[in-house]
Design an enzyme around this catalytic site. Structure first.
Site, short mmCIF file in Angstrom:
data_model
loop_
_atom_site.label_atom_id
_atom_site.label_comp_id
_atom_site.label_asym_id
_atom_site.label_seq_id
_atom_site.Cartn_x
_atom_site.Cartn_y
_atom_site.Cartn_z
N HIS A 162 42.15 38.80 41.42
CA HIS A 162 43.00 39.27 40.16
C HIS A 162 44.07 40.05 40.59
O HIS A 162 44.35 40.16 41.57
CB HIS A 162 41.96 40.20 39.37
CG HIS A 162 41.56 41.44 40.07
ND1 HIS A 162 40.74 41.53 41.40
CD2 HIS A 162 41.90 42.86 40.05
CE1 HIS A 162 40.65 42.51 41.69
NE2 HIS A 162 41.21 43.59 40.84
N HIS A 208 45.31 43.03 40.82
CA HIS A 208 45.52 44.45 40.93
C HIS A 208 46.05 44.51 42.26
O HIS A 208 46.13 43.59 43.05
CB HIS A 208 44.44 45.07 40.93
CG HIS A 208 43.87 45.78 39.57
ND1 HIS A 208 42.50 46.00 39.06
CD2 HIS A 208 44.57 46.12 38.38
CE1 HIS A 208 42.58 46.24 37.92
NE2 HIS A 208 43.64 46.60 37.46
N ASP A 224 45.63 45.85 44.99
CA ASP A 224 45.09 45.87 46.39
C ASP A 224 44.39 44.54 46.60
O ASP A 224 43.91 44.22 47.75
CB ASP A 224 43.81 46.96 46.28
CG ASP A 224 43.09 46.87 45.14
OD1 ASP A 224 43.40 46.62 44.10
OD2 ASP A 224 41.78 47.06 45.35
N HIS A 225 44.91 43.49 45.67
CA HIS A 225 44.14 42.15 45.81
C HIS A 225 45.48 41.32 45.83
O HIS A 225 45.35 40.15 45.96
CB HIS A 225 43.19 42.00 44.81
CG HIS A 225 42.09 42.71 44.74
ND1 HIS A 225 40.99 42.32 45.36
CD2 HIS A 225 41.95 43.94 44.39
CE1 HIS A 225 40.07 43.25 45.38
NE2 HIS A 225 40.69 44.40 44.63
N HIS A 254 35.95 42.57 34.63
CA HIS A 254 36.71 43.81 35.22
C HIS A 254 37.65 43.91 34.28
O HIS A 254 37.98 42.99 33.43
CB HIS A 254 37.55 43.31 36.65
CG HIS A 254 38.14 44.58 37.52
ND1 HIS A 254 37.23 45.26 37.98
CD2 HIS A 254 39.35 44.55 38.24
CE1 HIS A 254 38.02 46.16 38.70
NE2 HIS A 254 39.28 45.55 38.73
N ASP A 281 35.67 43.12 42.72
CA ASP A 281 36.19 43.71 41.59
C ASP A 281 35.58 43.10 40.30
O ASP A 281 36.12 42.43 39.42
CB ASP A 281 37.68 43.89 41.51
CG ASP A 281 38.08 44.73 42.58
OD1 ASP A 281 37.60 44.71 43.66
OD2 ASP A 281 39.20 45.48 42.35
N HIS A 303 35.45 46.63 50.40
CA HIS A 303 36.38 47.16 49.12
C HIS A 303 35.89 48.55 48.77
O HIS A 303 35.37 48.78 47.83
CB HIS A 303 36.31 46.14 48.14
CG HIS A 303 37.22 46.43 46.88
ND1 HIS A 303 36.68 47.37 45.91
CD2 HIS A 303 38.49 46.14 46.67
CE1 HIS A 303 37.68 47.39 44.83
NE2 HIS A 303 38.89 46.55 45.41
ZN LIG Z 1 40.37 46.12 44.14
#
Ligand SMILES: [Zn+2]
Length: 301
Positions: free
Chosen positions: A63, A65, A67-68, A141, A204, A262
């Site tokens: 996805h 976001h 951090d990904h 999510h 997530d 994570h």
């Molecule tokens: Zn994340």
């Protein structure tokens, strides 16, 4: 069998910490490299882990976001700078196409690589190769998120005692494998099904059908456990899992090696995740991931 291992590039949710980079994971699977969820700093973590741009064949983003996915800009420019000679395929939620476009074209560079965009908008198979089928399953999510699973096709394992009982030896073993029958003896009389290995990457999400579908029968499950069990309310609210929830899924799904990752920066002791996973009754191999760890996919049973 060729190398099958997970190389952990980063393990932090939301923000990097002094000890954890943003997410990032490379799965080596029979000479192919699949990069999952490259967060910020992934290019440098690859260097530290001994992963070259040439090692990448696929990129799978759960996805959009940061951090990904913030690492996409650097990784995509690096595969072009290094003139990776083979095709690289990127999978990501189709609803985030505008984010992918921006990251792919974040700054000016010379495009040299055949980068194929293969966005995901439903559950199902994404790719079928001789050594795996890649699948996506929708997760739960606040932004659209997909988990990914690899399943190796089943094979056959020859049984030496049955071969001997039928007097099959030498080149005849290869012949019955190829032709399925030899002098009236069928292949299934002298062999058994060798179940293909399974790997899944679940990031997530709250608990949902996709989590269970992906975890089912995995030899290795890499799954987020952002929170500890005492913060279950926060996990549900923000669309995440706790250590106990992730381990319960793994136990029910018959996972052999569970990799938790994570982690929220609010926690200081990684051992708490292990304690809660064991308290949830998971008895298989368990790794609380840290950066630059290499974890082999468990040997076949
Ligand atoms: Zn994340």
């Amino acid at each position: 069998m060729s190398v099958r291992e997970l190389v952990v590039l980063g393990t932090a949710s939301q923000v990097p910490t002094r000890h954890r980079n943003h997410n990032g994971y490379l799965l080596r699977w029979d000479g192919e490299g699949i990069l999952f969820d490259p967060g910020e700093g992934t290019q440098r973590q690859m260097l530290r882990a001994g992963v070259a741009a040439h090692d990448l064949n696929r990129i799978c983003v759960t996805h959009f976001h940061g951090d990904h996915s913030l690492g996409l800009a650097g990784v995509i420019q690096r595969i072009n700078l290094d003139r990776v000679p083979h095709e690289v395929t990127a999978h990501y939620p189709k609803s985030g196409q505008r984010f992918f476009d921006r990251l792919r074209h974040a700054t000016a560079y010379r495009e040299t690589v055949d980068l194929t965009e293969a966005p995901v908008d439903k559950d199902g198979d994404l790719a079928v190769t001789p050594s795996y089928t890649l699948q996506a399953h929708r997760l739960s999510h606040p932004v659209e998120s997909y988990g990914y699973g690899l399943t190796e096709p089943d094979g056959r394992r020859m049984l030496p005692d049955r071969l001997a009982a039928h007097g099959i030896k030498g080149p005849d073993v290869g012949r019955i494998q190829r032709e399925g029958v030899l002098n009236g003896v069928r292949l299934d009389e002298v062999s058994e099904i060798r179940r293909g290995q399974r790997f899944a990457f679940v990031m997530d999400t709250r608990l949902c059908d996709g989590v269970y579908a992906l975890a089912d029968g995995c030899d290795m499950l890499v799954i987020e456990s952002t929170f500890l069990d005492e913060d279950t309310d926060l996990a549900v609210e923000h669309g995440h899992l706790t250590a106990g929830q992730a381990a319960t899924v793994a136990r029910e799904a018959g996972v052999r090696h569970l990799v938790l990752t994570h982690f929220s920066q609010r926690y200081t002791d990684p051992d708490d995740f292990e304690r809660q996973a064991r308290a949830a009754g998971f008895e298989g191999e368990l790794t609380v991931a840290h950066d630059l760890l290499r974890i082999p996919v468990p040997k076949r049973l």
